[in-house]
Design a protein around this motif. Structure first.
Motif, mmCIF file in Angstrom:
data_model
loop_
_atom_site.group_PDB
_atom_site.id
_atom_site.type_symbol
_atom_site.label_atom_id
_atom_site.label_comp_id
_atom_site.label_asym_id
_atom_site.label_seq_id
_atom_site.Cartn_x
_atom_site.Cartn_y
_atom_site.Cartn_z
ATOM 1 N N ASP A 225 14.319 50.430 18.802
ATOM 2 C CA ASP A 225 13.200 49.651 18.283
ATOM 3 C C ASP A 225 13.485 48.167 18.465
ATOM 4 N N LEU A 226 12.729 47.515 19.337
ATOM 5 C CA LEU A 226 12.950 46.106 19.643
ATOM 6 C C LEU A 226 11.998 45.190 18.876
ATOM 7 N N LYS A 227 11.320 45.732 17.884
ATOM 8 C CA LYS A 227 10.262 44.995 17.206
ATOM 9 C C LYS A 227 10.762 43.683 16.607
ATOM 10 N N SER A 228 12.011 43.706 16.089
ATOM 11 C CA SER A 228 12.528 42.518 15.420
ATOM 12 C C SER A 228 13.205 41.535 16.365
ATOM 13 N N ALA A 229 13.385 41.913 17.630
ATOM 14 C CA ALA A 229 14.049 41.021 18.591
ATOM 15 C C ALA A 229 13.128 39.877 18.974
ATOM 16 N N PRO A 230 13.672 38.682 19.169
ATOM 17 C CA PRO A 230 12.828 37.559 19.575
ATOM 18 C C PRO A 230 12.204 37.815 20.936
ATOM 19 N N LYS A 231 10.956 37.440 21.097
ATOM 20 C CA LYS A 231 10.244 37.663 22.354
ATOM 21 C C LYS A 231 10.702 36.658 23.392
ATOM 22 N N GLN A 232 11.281 37.138 24.455
ATOM 23 C CA GLN A 232 11.714 36.268 25.540
ATOM 24 C C GLN A 232 11.253 36.875 26.859
ATOM 25 N N HIS A 233 11.087 36.003 27.837
ATOM 26 C CA HIS A 233 10.669 36.479 29.141
ATOM 27 C C HIS A 233 11.801 37.275 29.786
ATOM 28 N N PRO A 234 11.473 38.361 30.457
ATOM 29 C CA PRO A 234 12.518 39.136 31.145
ATOM 30 C C PRO A 234 13.130 38.345 32.285
ATOM 31 N N VAL A 235 14.382 38.624 32.580
ATOM 32 C CA VAL A 235 15.032 37.954 33.713
ATOM 33 C C VAL A 235 14.650 38.641 35.026
ATOM 34 N N LEU A 236 14.248 39.918 34.938
ATOM 35 C CA LEU A 236 13.837 40.672 36.124
ATOM 36 C C LEU A 236 12.680 41.591 35.759
ATOM 37 N N GLU A 237 11.734 41.725 36.678
ATOM 38 C CA GLU A 237 10.615 42.639 36.509
ATOM 39 C C GLU A 237 10.359 43.351 37.826
ATOM 40 N N SER A 238 9.917 44.600 37.738
ATOM 41 C CA SER A 238 9.629 45.353 38.953
ATOM 42 C C SER A 238 8.680 46.502 38.633
ATOM 43 N N GLU A 239 7.942 46.941 39.641
ATOM 44 C CA GLU A 239 7.071 48.098 39.503
ATOM 45 C C GLU A 239 7.278 49.036 40.675
ATOM 46 N N GLY A 240 7.007 50.313 40.438
ATOM 47 C CA GLY A 240 7.129 51.311 41.496
ATOM 48 C C GLY A 240 7.714 52.592 40.956
ATOM 49 N N PRO A 241 8.009 53.552 41.822
ATOM 50 C CA PRO A 241 8.600 54.809 41.362
ATOM 51 C C PRO A 241 9.967 54.603 40.711
ATOM 52 N N VAL A 242 10.153 55.230 39.545
ATOM 53 C CA VAL A 242 11.443 55.267 38.861
ATOM 54 C C VAL A 242 11.897 56.721 38.873
ATOM 55 N N LEU A 243 13.082 56.950 39.418
ATOM 56 C CA LEU A 243 13.602 58.306 39.586
ATOM 57 C C LEU A 243 14.720 58.568 38.583
ATOM 58 N N ILE A 244 14.575 59.659 37.848
ATOM 59 C CA ILE A 244 15.639 60.088 36.940
ATOM 60 C C ILE A 244 16.658 60.886 37.751
ATOM 61 N N THR A 245 17.929 60.509 37.629
ATOM 62 C CA THR A 245 18.999 61.161 38.383
ATOM 63 C C THR A 245 20.026 61.768 37.425
ATOM 64 N N HIS A 246 21.034 62.407 37.992
ATOM 65 C CA HIS A 246 22.104 62.984 37.165
ATOM 66 C C HIS A 246 22.879 61.903 36.412
ATOM 67 N N TRP A 247 22.900 60.683 36.970
ATOM 68 C CA TRP A 247 23.728 59.633 36.372
ATOM 69 C C TRP A 247 22.908 58.520 35.716
ATOM 70 N N GLY A 248 21.573 58.583 35.810
ATOM 71 C CA GLY A 248 20.782 57.531 35.169
ATOM 72 C C GLY A 248 19.432 57.352 35.820
ATOM 73 N N LEU A 249 19.150 56.128 36.263
ATOM 74 C CA LEU A 249 17.861 55.809 36.861
ATOM 75 C C LEU A 249 18.033 55.215 38.251
ATOM 76 N N SER A 250 17.151 55.615 39.161
ATOM 77 C CA SER A 250 17.129 55.097 40.521
ATOM 78 C C SER A 250 15.669 54.951 40.930
ATOM 79 N N GLY A 251 15.422 54.971 42.237
ATOM 80 C CA GLY A 251 14.060 54.813 42.738
ATOM 81 C C GLY A 251 13.761 53.379 43.125
ATOM 82 N N PRO A 252 12.680 53.158 43.870
ATOM 83 C CA PRO A 252 12.351 51.820 44.384
ATOM 84 C C PRO A 252 12.289 50.716 43.337
ATOM 85 N N ALA A 253 11.724 50.977 42.170
ATOM 86 C CA ALA A 253 11.627 49.923 41.145
ATOM 87 C C ALA A 253 13.014 49.474 40.686
ATOM 88 N N ILE A 254 13.917 50.424 40.510
ATOM 89 C CA ILE A 254 15.289 50.104 40.093
ATOM 90 C C ILE A 254 16.029 49.380 41.218
#
Length: 428
Positions: A225-254
């Motif tokens: 829950d990030l509700k109480s965290a101060p709102k700051q701009h992300p250092v990185l943003e991306s869109e596209g397919p996100v693939l769940i793998t055996h070790w975490g996340l991959s895919g073009p967006a990652i």
């Protein structure tokens, strides 16, 4: 004695040697390869299919795929672009095809046809291929030529083209000579994540958006829950397919984020948070409003079995569980807090990243010869005449999708045109 030595038996090295020989057949050319095999990266690229280039045929669109080298490559891409590369291979009996995402592959779906093409061309043009010739050093001689020392013997050449990729030994030689080397860091990697929400469901791919917030706003005890965290701009943003793998996340967006954020994430020591919006068309607030409507319409149905969105079922059930909603709970029984939790799981799903993994066998490095020290009309060193570069040895790297090969082809081509056009007379 050679007119041209190309150090590096990879994509850039072969392409350069062939282009030089084609334009000026009188030149004596050698390729030095440190191992017993050549074109090993071509062999494994694209899952063994070889992603030759990207179907972005206008330079101003193509450069968007390069976190480093965007400005410098604009001019070169006007001279030698993906269309030229496609023509090169098809004229030599390697027909290509374009897939929906713009990646261009051989129609055979085999990288071997690219390798065979290169080997046939160097034999046709009489280019010497010297394997097991690891470069130990090189220096400028008093007569203006270069001496290249290998594990086996020394060679003299009028022109030296370095296409040695992310070879730290060659970078060290160049640095000792006076070139600036931008420190290398990994690019194009996947995120290692140990989280119950994605454990045991590899292979799921979702069109999503991701954000990587500034690391300083998190601590090791932060909850989802990030509700109480101060709102700051992300250092990185991306869109596209996100693939769940055996070790975490991959895919073009990652992978795009790993390339654009190569230096930032290295500073984070690959420990940071990534926020995934599995439903980019919704914000957390709009998702909450939508789920309230679903609650009214589907009141008697269970939440876990009644998907409100077109997400893969296994992922939907994991996110429902993470929101504190039991498998048997009906929509009508969901309380306000559970609805908010589910909205956040769907649109601001926070994962702790602990390390990285190489994307398949396709490793790419950000760093290399400083771009300010290269003439991008010819890819020649500004510090040393008759010293040229091509490929990953310079501080240029691209996102996945054929961009790194295109950098190799373009740099090799421009260097080759300049090398071949110079009036050379061999002295023995």
């Amino acid at each position: 004695m050679f007119d041209v030595i190309v150090a590096g038996g990879g994509a850039a090295g072969f392409y350069a040697a062939i282009q030089i020989a084609q334009k000026n057949p009188t030149l004596k050319i050698a390729i030095l390869e440190r191992g017993k095999t050549v074109l090993s990266k071509v062999k494994i690229s694209g899952g063994g299919r070889c992603n030759v280039t990207q179907a972005k045929f206008y330079a101003n669109e193509l450069v968007d795929g390069y976190p480093r080298g965007q400005k410098e490559l604009l001019g070169p891409f006007h001279t030698h672009a993906p269309g030229d590369v496609v023509a090169f291979f098809e004229e030599r009996g390697v027909p290509l095809k374009t897939e929906e995402d713009g990646r261009i592959f051989p129609k055979s779906d085999s990288s071997q046809c690219v390798i065979d093409c290169f080997l046939n061309e160097i034999e046709k043009h009489g280019i010497q291929l010297l394997k097991n010739s690891s470069v130990k050093g090189f220096e400028k001689l008093k007569n203006g030529n270069w001496q290249v020392s290998t594990m086996n013997k020394n060679y003299e050449t009028r022109i030296l083209l370095l296409a040695t990729g992310s070879n730290t030994r060659v970078w060290s030689f160049l640095q000792d000579m006076g070139h600036t080397i931008v420190p290398p860091v990994p690019s194009l990697f996947t995120f290692n994540i140990n989280d119950e929400r994605i454990k045991g469901i590899p292979g799921i791919s979702v069109d999503a958006s991701i954000e990587i917030p500034p690391k300083k706003i998190f601590s090791s005890t932060i909850s989802v829950d990030l509700k109480s965290a101060p709102k700051q701009h992300p250092v990185l943003e991306s869109e596209g397919p996100v693939l769940i793998t055996h070790w975490g996340l991959s895919g073009p967006a990652i992978l795009k984020s790993s390339a654009w954020g190569a230096r930032i994430l290295e500073k984070y020591k690959y420990n940071f948070r990534v926020i995934v919006n599995w439903t980019p068309e919704y914000s957390t607030a709009s998702m909450e409003g939508f789920l309230r409507e679903v609650k009214e319409v589907e009141a008697k149905k269970t939440v876990s079995r009644t998907q409100a969105l077109t997400l893969p079922k296994r992922l939907w059930m994991r996110l429902v569980g993470a929101a504190g909603i039991s498998k048997e709970l009906r929509w009508g029984e969901v309380n306000k807090e559970q609805l908010k939790n589910l909205s956040r799981q769907l649109t601001a799903c926070s994962f702790k990243v602990e390390g990285k993994s190489t994307f398949k066998e396709e490793f790419v490095t950000a760093g290399g010869v400083d771009l300010k020290e290269i003439n991008f009309k010819t890819f020649e060193s500004k510090l040393f005449p008759n010293l040229f570069f091509a490929g990953e040895i310079i501080d240029v790297d691209g996102i996945t999708g054929g961009y790194n090969f295109q950098n190799a082809w373009t740099g090799a081509y421009l260097a080759a045109q300049e090398i071949a056009s110079r009036s050379l007379t061999v002295t023995t």
